[in-house]
Design an enzyme around this catalytic site. Structure first.
Site, PDB file in Angstrom:
ATOM      1  CG  HIS A   1     -15.885  -4.110   2.423  1.00 27.75           C
ATOM      2  ND1 HIS A   1     -14.920  -3.413   3.123  1.00 27.75           N
ATOM      3  CD2 HIS A   1     -16.637  -4.771   3.356  1.00 27.75           C
ATOM      4  CE1 HIS A   1     -15.067  -3.634   4.416  1.00 27.75           C
ATOM      5  NE2 HIS A   1     -16.117  -4.450   4.580  1.00 27.75           N
TER       6      HIS A   1
ATOM      7  CG  LEU B   1     -14.007 -10.290  -3.802  1.00 23.77           C
ATOM      8  CD1 LEU B   1     -13.809  -9.979  -5.277  1.00 23.77           C
ATOM      9  CD2 LEU B   1     -13.936 -11.801  -3.579  1.00 23.77           C
TER      10      LEU B   1
ATOM     11  CB  ALA C   1       5.043   1.971 -25.347  1.00 18.49           C
TER      12      ALA C   1
ATOM     13  CE1 TYR D   1       4.093  -6.828 -21.894  1.00 21.96           C
ATOM     14  CE2 TYR D   1       2.802  -4.806 -21.982  1.00 21.96           C
ATOM     15  CZ  TYR D   1       2.992  -6.090 -21.503  1.00 21.96           C
ATOM     16  OH  TYR D   1       2.090  -6.643 -20.654  1.00 21.96           O
TER      17      TYR D   1
ATOM     18  NE  ARG E   1      -2.687 -10.998 -18.871  1.00 22.92           N
ATOM     19  CZ  ARG E   1      -2.272 -11.571 -17.730  1.00 22.92           C
ATOM     20  NH1 ARG E   1      -3.160 -11.853 -16.781  1.00 22.92           N
ATOM     21  NH2 ARG E   1      -1.009 -11.862 -17.540  1.00 22.92           N
TER      22      ARG E   1
ATOM     23  CB  THR F   1      -5.254  -6.505 -14.026  1.00 23.63           C
ATOM     24  OG1 THR F   1      -5.255  -5.193 -14.579  1.00 23.63           O
ATOM     25  CG2 THR F   1      -4.520  -6.485 -12.690  1.00 23.63           C
ATOM     26  N   GLY F   2      -4.828  -6.951 -17.371  1.00 21.79           N
ATOM     27  CA  GLY F   2      -5.587  -6.877 -18.617  1.00 21.79           C
ATOM     28  C   GLY F   2      -6.611  -5.758 -18.625  1.00 21.79           C
TER      29      GLY F   2
END
Length: 477
Positions: A258, A260, A370, A373, A414, A426-427
């Site tokens: 909240h 942030l 999948a 990428y 990442r 975001t990883g």
């Protein structure tokens, strides 16, 4: 590889010490009972010398008085008068023996060995005794008189009573061993059951917590030995503490998100105002893009946190078709829009138990990853045995270096290759998938795909019959 959330020791050393003390006390109590029985056996054993029951003693003494009166009324020596009385044919099932005061036999006799053994220990007419030799009972001595002479009379008779049951058992070691086993086995089984039942409950509760189900079990505190009830109370208190800790963590993450999101919202509004006043510029576009990524990262982080906390709350029985068929149809359409081909093997109604949203999200994250990428080809294969369902997702993208295959399921990791360089992710997607699969007691692994890219393998346990009865059916979607 499946990793438990916690490694919980089911038993502690104090519990084992107390249980050992209890078992040791039971052992010594049993040993004392055996000693008491052994000490009482000589008094219960008719084969040992003991007093004559009063009714029989009265009859024997009356017989001795009658014999004394008969001897006094007959002429002749004492020995001559005793000879006919000692004749075994005269008394059916009974034999009279006569000795002098020194214990020397005065009449012909049988069973000399048993008689001599008895005479050596029973020689006082003031305290007659009796003893069993096989089926032959010898009693005496009783005083008989012939005016100025006297003799000691012993009575032998056949005992028609069978030996007591415990004597027959003691006389046969094999039967004694068998009886001991018959008596001790149920007691030992009961003791093992009484100790193992609360131990199994405690172990099952620990396994539930290890798999992510932080729920108390009141039965741990209501049954079993005192030590196990204390351990169960401590276990439930630990679960409560863990739940409070996780709840505090969730509240902290919610507060952080909240706090942030508010400055992020103001930052994006300021960026939009700056673009309206000054026009578009690379700097403002970069600020807006990074703010958007940060907001997406916060959302994903909260999703992962909520999944870790609430993933076990909704558990129901379902099947693979109702869970994934619609999602796979959407993914196939999405792939075609990007000029890519997604093919799936036949999806059957394999039974699954768990949180439907998590199971759908887990496979969807991997499939969409999948699609994103891959170059132009994605394959999803399903296979099952009696206990588990295996799902493999292959793509023909650039793949992941071998030394980083185990790391891609870590939050915020990442991959330092072109596969992740421009993704803007975001990883957290694969971390969310790994967490969801682990909460369902499954596993997820990554390897090189035969198509040239990445292969992700999901392994989930199939629902057993017990789970199907205990879990509710899913609502219609």
């Amino acid at each position: 590889m499946k990793r438990p959330l916690f490694n919980l020791p089911v038993f502690s050393l104090p519990i084992f010490n107390r249980l050992s003390s209890r078992i040791f006390a039971i052992f010594w109590l049993t040993l004392m009972l055996v000693v008491v029985v052994l000490l009482l056996l000589p008094h219960l054993d008719p084969r040992s010398q003991h007093t004559i029951p009063q009714p029989e003693l009265n009859r024997y003494q009356d017989a001795a008085e009658r014999i004394s009166e008969r001897l006094s009324s007959q002429p002749g020596t004492l020995l001559e008068k005793l000879q006919p009385l000692a004749d075994p044919k005269r008394h059916k099932g009974m034999q009279l023996y006569f000795t002098n005061d020194d214990g020397e036999l005065l009449t012909p006799h049988q069973r000399t060995k048993a008689l001599r053994n008895f005479i050596t220990s029973a020689d006082s007419p003031d305290a007659p005794r009796q003893k069993l030799y096989g089926r032959w009972m010898v009693a005496g001595p009783f005083l008989v008189k012939d005016q100025q002479q006297s003799a000691l009379m012993y009575i032998g008779r056949v005992s028609h009573r069978p030996p007591p049951f415990f004597l027959r058992i003691l006389d046969q070691p094999f039967h004694l061993l068998l009886l001991t086993m018959l008596i001790s086995t149920p007691l030992l089984l009961w003791l093992a059951w009484a100790l193992s039942r609360p131990a199994r409950k405690l172990q099952e509760a620990a396994q539930r917590v290890a798999s992510g189900q932080f729920t108390q079990d009141p039965a741990l505190e209501s049954s079993g030995p005192r030590e196990f009830r204390q351990a169960g109370a401590s276990f439930n208190q630990m679960v409560t503490s863990v739940n409070q800790m996780i709840g505090g963590q969730q509240r902290l993450l919610s507060d952080i998100s909240h706090e942030l999101r508010s400055p992020l919202t103001r930052l994006r509004m300021a960026t939009a105002l700056a673009q309206r006043k000054q026009g578009n510029s690379p700097e403002l576009d970069r600020i807006d893009t990074e703010a958007e990524r940060l907001e997406a990262m916060i959302a994903k982080l909260l999703e992962l946190s909520r999944m870790q906390i609430h993933g076990q709350e909704t558990r129901e029985y379902s099947d693979a078709v109702s869970l994934w068929q619609e999602m796979l149809d959407d993914a196939e359409f999405e792939a075609s829009q990007h000029q890519k081909s997604l093919t799936c093997s036949p999806l059957l109604s394999w039974p699954l138990a768990g949180n439907p949203e998590l199971l759908i999200s887990a496979l969807e994250n991997v499939v969409r990853n999948a699609i994103y990428y891959s170059q132009d080809r994605i394959e999803v294969q399903f296979s099952a045995n009696d206990h588990s369902l295996t799902v493999t997702i292959d793509d023909n993208g650039e793949g992941v270096p071998d030394d980083q295959l185990k790391d891609i399921f870590r939050p915020f990791y990442r991959v330092s290759t072109a596969r992740d360089r421009h993704s803007g992710g975001t990883g957290l997607g694969l971390a969310i998938t790994e967490n969801a699969i682990r909460q369902h007691n499954g596993s997820i692994t990554a390897s090189r795909s035969p198509l040239g890219g990445l292969r992700v393998t999901l392994l989930l346990p199939l629902a057993q019959k017990s789970q199907r009865h205990s879990l509710s059916q899913p609502e219609a979607r």
